[in-house]
Scaffold this motif. Sequence first.
Motif, mmCIF file in Angstrom:
data_model
loop_
_atom_site.group_PDB
_atom_site.id
_atom_site.type_symbol
_atom_site.label_atom_id
_atom_site.label_comp_id
_atom_site.label_asym_id
_atom_site.label_seq_id
_atom_site.Cartn_x
_atom_site.Cartn_y
_atom_site.Cartn_z
ATOM 1 N N UNK A 106 0.854 -1.188 0.000
ATOM 2 C CA UNK A 106 0.000 0.000 0.000
ATOM 3 C C UNK A 106 0.892 1.242 0.000
ATOM 4 N N UNK A 107 0.640 2.136 -0.941
ATOM 5 C CA UNK A 107 1.443 3.353 -1.015
ATOM 6 C C UNK A 107 0.831 4.418 -0.109
ATOM 7 N N UNK A 108 1.599 4.862 0.883
ATOM 8 C CA UNK A 108 1.161 5.892 1.827
ATOM 9 C C UNK A 108 2.312 6.859 2.079
ATOM 10 N N UNK A 114 4.255 -3.025 3.172
ATOM 11 C CA UNK A 114 3.868 -4.379 2.788
ATOM 12 C C UNK A 114 2.891 -5.019 3.772
ATOM 13 N N UNK A 115 1.954 -5.777 3.222
ATOM 14 C CA UNK A 115 0.979 -6.513 4.030
ATOM 15 C C UNK A 115 0.946 -7.962 3.567
ATOM 16 N N UNK A 116 0.681 -8.840 4.519
ATOM 17 C CA UNK A 116 0.481 -10.247 4.178
ATOM 18 C C UNK A 116 -0.997 -10.586 4.348
ATOM 19 N N UNK A 117 -1.545 -11.272 3.350
ATOM 20 C CA UNK A 117 -2.944 -11.692 3.372
ATOM 21 C C UNK A 117 -2.961 -13.215 3.433
ATOM 22 N N UNK A 157 -9.090 -4.710 -1.276
ATOM 23 C CA UNK A 157 -9.306 -3.544 -2.136
ATOM 24 C C UNK A 157 -8.670 -2.247 -1.637
ATOM 25 N N UNK A 158 -8.661 -1.953 -0.320
ATOM 26 C CA UNK A 158 -8.019 -0.706 0.114
ATOM 27 C C UNK A 158 -6.521 -0.660 -0.173
ATOM 28 N N UNK A 159 -5.917 -1.827 -0.428
ATOM 29 C CA UNK A 159 -4.480 -1.902 -0.674
ATOM 30 C C UNK A 159 -4.178 -2.076 -2.155
ATOM 31 N N UNK A 160 -4.963 -2.950 -2.823
ATOM 32 C CA UNK A 160 -4.726 -3.208 -4.243
ATOM 33 C C UNK A 160 -6.035 -3.600 -4.904
ATOM 34 N N UNK A 161 -6.191 -3.253 -6.176
ATOM 35 C CA UNK A 161 -7.447 -3.519 -6.885
ATOM 36 C C UNK A 161 -7.579 -4.958 -7.365
#
Length: 226
Positions: A106-108, A114-117, A157-161
């Motif tokens: 996520x660009x902030x 980076x996030x792990x799902x 979705x809030x991180x990537x489409x």
Amino acid sequence: MCGRFTLTISWDDLCTWFNLEQSEIEYLPRFNIAPTQSVPVIIDHEGKRLVVAMRWGLIPFWAKDMSIGNKMINARAETLEDKPSFQKLIQQKRCLVPADGFYEWQRLSGRKRPYRIALHNGGLFSFAGLWDAWKSPEGKTIYSFTIITTPANSLVAPIHERMPAILTKAEEKIWLDHTVKEKGRIKELLKPYPSEEMTIYEVSPRVNAPGNDFPDCVIPVQKIFE
């Protein structure tokens, strides 16, 4: 898209989960799998599940050189039937890509976090994939694959489409079944995975570097600093 993922379980657990016949491939738990690297991929061969080491980044059999694979790590579910590279593969060369998590950024404020799902239970699952075999000018056969993606669910979705197409156990069986050729039945498997069955957490920026493939890549940031 899906540009990194994890497969941290043991070889025995992998074989048990997917009901695999034993194989001679080299295997180690992986915490930061990146494109061009070799990973276990599951295919159906004459009704039996086989695990094959494949390069991430599809190299179609007709390619002039393997560099095309760098641009084909993902395939959009919505346009599979429109792409010559995938039209035959969707009918004949579907595969399962084992995983237990994937990363997105996520660009902030000018930097990427980076996030792990993963699944709520931390368990194993599989991405829907396509594979092919390419013969190099030297005569070496290289097996490679791409991961199919779908629109993101409400968690991602809030991180990537986009997100990888994750299959349930029942869907895995259908996906590998070569007798299933109806376009509608195949496409209905390629949908966003339910948000309520998944979890997401921030991880260390160490995962930004493909060379960092260590257990602490999957540790939540808050635990690192506790």
